[in-house]
Design a protein around this motif. Structure first.
Motif, PDB file in Angstrom:
ATOM      1  N   LEU A  34       0.828  -1.204   0.000  1.00  0.00           N
ATOM      2  CA  LEU A  34       0.000   0.000   0.000  1.00  0.00           C
ATOM      3  C   LEU A  34       0.862   1.253   0.000  1.00  0.00           C
ATOM      4  O   LEU A  34       0.607   2.201  -0.752  1.00  0.00           O
ATOM      5  CB  LEU A  34      -0.923  -0.020   1.226  1.00  0.00           C
ATOM      6  N   ALA A  35       1.899   1.263   0.812  1.00  0.00           N
ATOM      7  CA  ALA A  35       2.795   2.422   0.854  1.00  0.00           C
ATOM      8  C   ALA A  35       3.508   2.610  -0.481  1.00  0.00           C
ATOM      9  O   ALA A  35       3.696   3.737  -0.942  1.00  0.00           O
ATOM     10  CB  ALA A  35       3.807   2.256   1.987  1.00  0.00           C
ATOM     11  N   VAL A  56       1.126   4.230  -3.006  1.00  0.00           N
ATOM     12  CA  VAL A  56       0.893   5.651  -2.736  1.00  0.00           C
ATOM     13  C   VAL A  56       2.138   6.482  -3.034  1.00  0.00           C
ATOM     14  O   VAL A  56       2.050   7.559  -3.631  1.00  0.00           O
ATOM     15  CB  VAL A  56       0.441   5.837  -1.265  1.00  0.00           C
ATOM     16  N   THR A  57       3.308   5.989  -2.649  1.00  0.00           N
ATOM     17  CA  THR A  57       4.518   6.778  -2.879  1.00  0.00           C
ATOM     18  C   THR A  57       4.878   6.861  -4.362  1.00  0.00           C
ATOM     19  O   THR A  57       5.395   7.882  -4.819  1.00  0.00           O
ATOM     20  CB  THR A  57       5.712   6.203  -2.087  1.00  0.00           C
ATOM     21  N   SER A 105       2.688   6.977  -6.689  1.00  0.00           N
ATOM     22  CA  SER A 105       1.696   7.905  -7.254  1.00  0.00           C
ATOM     23  C   SER A 105       2.015   9.349  -6.898  1.00  0.00           C
ATOM     24  O   SER A 105       1.749  10.266  -7.681  1.00  0.00           O
ATOM     25  CB  SER A 105       0.292   7.548  -6.755  1.00  0.00           C
ATOM     26  N   THR A 106       2.549   9.571  -5.699  1.00  0.00           N
ATOM     27  CA  THR A 106       2.770  10.935  -5.214  1.00  0.00           C
ATOM     28  C   THR A 106       4.213  11.405  -5.354  1.00  0.00           C
ATOM     29  O   THR A 106       4.477  12.613  -5.253  1.00  0.00           O
ATOM     30  CB  THR A 106       2.387  11.028  -3.727  1.00  0.00           C
ATOM     31  N   TYR A 137       4.602   9.888   2.427  1.00  0.00           N
ATOM     32  CA  TYR A 137       3.261   9.302   2.451  1.00  0.00           C
ATOM     33  C   TYR A 137       3.284   7.873   2.982  1.00  0.00           C
ATOM     34  O   TYR A 137       2.261   7.368   3.451  1.00  0.00           O
ATOM     35  CB  TYR A 137       2.631   9.360   1.065  1.00  0.00           C
ATOM     36  N   TRP A 164       2.489   8.316   6.546  1.00  0.00           N
ATOM     37  CA  TRP A 164       1.067   8.619   6.751  1.00  0.00           C
ATOM     38  C   TRP A 164       0.215   7.362   6.596  1.00  0.00           C
ATOM     39  O   TRP A 164      -0.797   7.194   7.288  1.00  0.00           O
ATOM     40  CB  TRP A 164       0.602   9.703   5.773  1.00  0.00           C
ATOM     41  N   ILE A 165       0.620   6.467   5.696  1.00  0.00           N
ATOM     42  CA  ILE A 165      -0.077   5.182   5.574  1.00  0.00           C
ATOM     43  C   ILE A 165       0.040   4.408   6.884  1.00  0.00           C
ATOM     44  O   ILE A 165      -0.934   3.788   7.358  1.00  0.00           O
ATOM     45  CB  ILE A 165       0.501   4.361   4.405  1.00  0.00           C
TER      46      ILE A 165
END
Length: 386
Positions: free
Chosen positions: A343-344, A347-348, A350-351, A356, A359-360
């Motif tokens: 999941l991390a 997100v990372t 993508s960003t 992030y 934050w996850i």
């Protein structure tokens, strides 16, 4: 505590070094094998997949094997796959060796946990579990940073060779010092033990363990990159940061082993409530080197302390599953260790911001709070956790 429990802890130290060392080798692996950093970080998740599949499968497969032979066989296989990983030039093959290494690691733990608790004096079972987990946390303190230093000085392959060599003394000691009571397994009923999974206390303990570990590894898998790309630390500082996290983890496991008894005491509940706060603080201030080191140490202590207490909890609520109880705990921890970095990583990627990942961790650690607060008596309902 019997000496053989510490021998098992030495073997777990070697295996724990392998499990976590990829977090300090991500940059080198990505560069040499020409894959994105996010892909290299999934080597941690690959290990977790092997543990998830391997823990119950190996526990069932080895249930009637002689204990000494099973422990030695799993360790020998662990050495072989690390030699293969050290020489391969293929990322898919390297990924595969991580899965296989994890499967045999899971098999070792599935045998070692019940052996350790069976050898422990009455009332000291949580302490025996903590000794095994201390092997993992000591690998964070010494083994993983040493692997990062080796990777920086001699390339990431040298860390794989070092793990293979580190397993050899443990292999010899397992052959030579296993007590007679560890030679032959007791009679077991796999079906009866598997029914323990259906009880609410077991499901709740496993879910808590998975969430805590998911939060832990969402950040830990990216800690080296956070140090260099977010805090702008030199590459040589990565091993120090990993060691700081490991020191905290070792202290957390030590405290949990001394004070835990498998029950959800108020101290554990408070620690679980503190986890998301700590992750949020790390995400907000992690670009500052001092804050990064301090909070990584604190979160290492909280995360592994809670994780150790929850492993003891799983073992405590599975008295009817002495053979599979350890595999239940292993599966729970590694479901989190797989899903958190995946999941991390998504997100990372993508960003393009590795903060992030932290934050996850904070978000995952928030999920069980309704149950935790109800157990503390601060709320009267916990929805699906009831």
């Amino acid at each position: 505590m019997p000496l053989f429990v510490y021998v098992l802890g030495l073997a777990v130290f070697a295996q724990g070094t392998s499990e976590f060392m990829a977090s300090g080798l991500v940059t080198g692996i990505a560069g040499e094998l020409h894959v994105p950093v996010g892909a290299a970080a999934t080597l941690t998740s690959a290990y977790a997949v092997g543990m998830i599949v391997g823990a119950p499968a190996m526990a069932v497969l080895s249930a009637r094997w002689p204990r000494r032979r099973a422990l030695a066989g799993f360790l020998a296989a662990f050495v072989v796959v690390h030699v293969i990983g050290a020489v391969t030039t293929s990322f898919p093959l390297l990924f595969g060796t991580r899965v296989v290494a994890a499967v045999v690691n899971a098999g070792f733990l599935a045998v070692a946990m019940p052996v350790a608790t069976a050898l422990a004096p009455q009332g000291k079972q949580a302490r025996a579990t903590a000794i095994l987990l201390a092997g993992i946390t000591l690998s964070c303190v010494a083994g993983v940073p040493a692997g990062a230093v080796l990777g920086d000085l001699a390339g990431w392959r040298s860390a794989f060779w070092a793990v293979a060599a580190l397993c050899l003394p443990a292999l010899v000691l397992v052959f030579r010092s296993a007590p007679t009571s560890a030679a032959t397994p007791p009679e077991v009923s796999i079906k009866r033990e598997a029914r323990e999974l259906k009880t609410p206390p077991v499901r709740q303990a496993m879910l808590l363990a998975a969430l805590v570990n998911g939060a832990t590894f969402a950040t830990f898998a990216f800690l080296a990159v956070i140090a260099t790309d977010v805090a702008r630390l030199p590459g040589g500082a990565v091993s120090g940061l990993l060691a700081a996290f490991g020191v905290g983890a070792f202290l957390g496991v030590t405290v949990a082993g001394q004070t835990g008894d498998g029950e959800l005491r108020r101290g554990l509940v408070l620690a679980l409530c503190a986890l998301p706060v700590g992750w949020a603080a790390l995400a907000a201030t992690g670009a500052q080197p001092i804050a990064l080191f301090v909070l990584a140490t604190v979160q290492g202590g909280l995360s592994f302390g809670c994780g150790s207490a929850l492993v003891a909890r799983v073992m405590h609520v599975t008295p009817g599953a002495p053979t599979l109880g350890g595999s239940f705990a292993t599966v729970a921890l590694n479901v989190g260790a797989f899903l958190g970095p995946v999941l991390a990583g998504f997100v990372t990627e993508s960003t393009a911001d590795y903060r992030y990942a932290i934050w996850i961790s904070a978000a995952i650690a928030l999920v069980p709070l309704p149950f935790v607060l109800r157990k503390a008596g601060w709320v009267t309902s916990a929805g699906p956790w009831k």
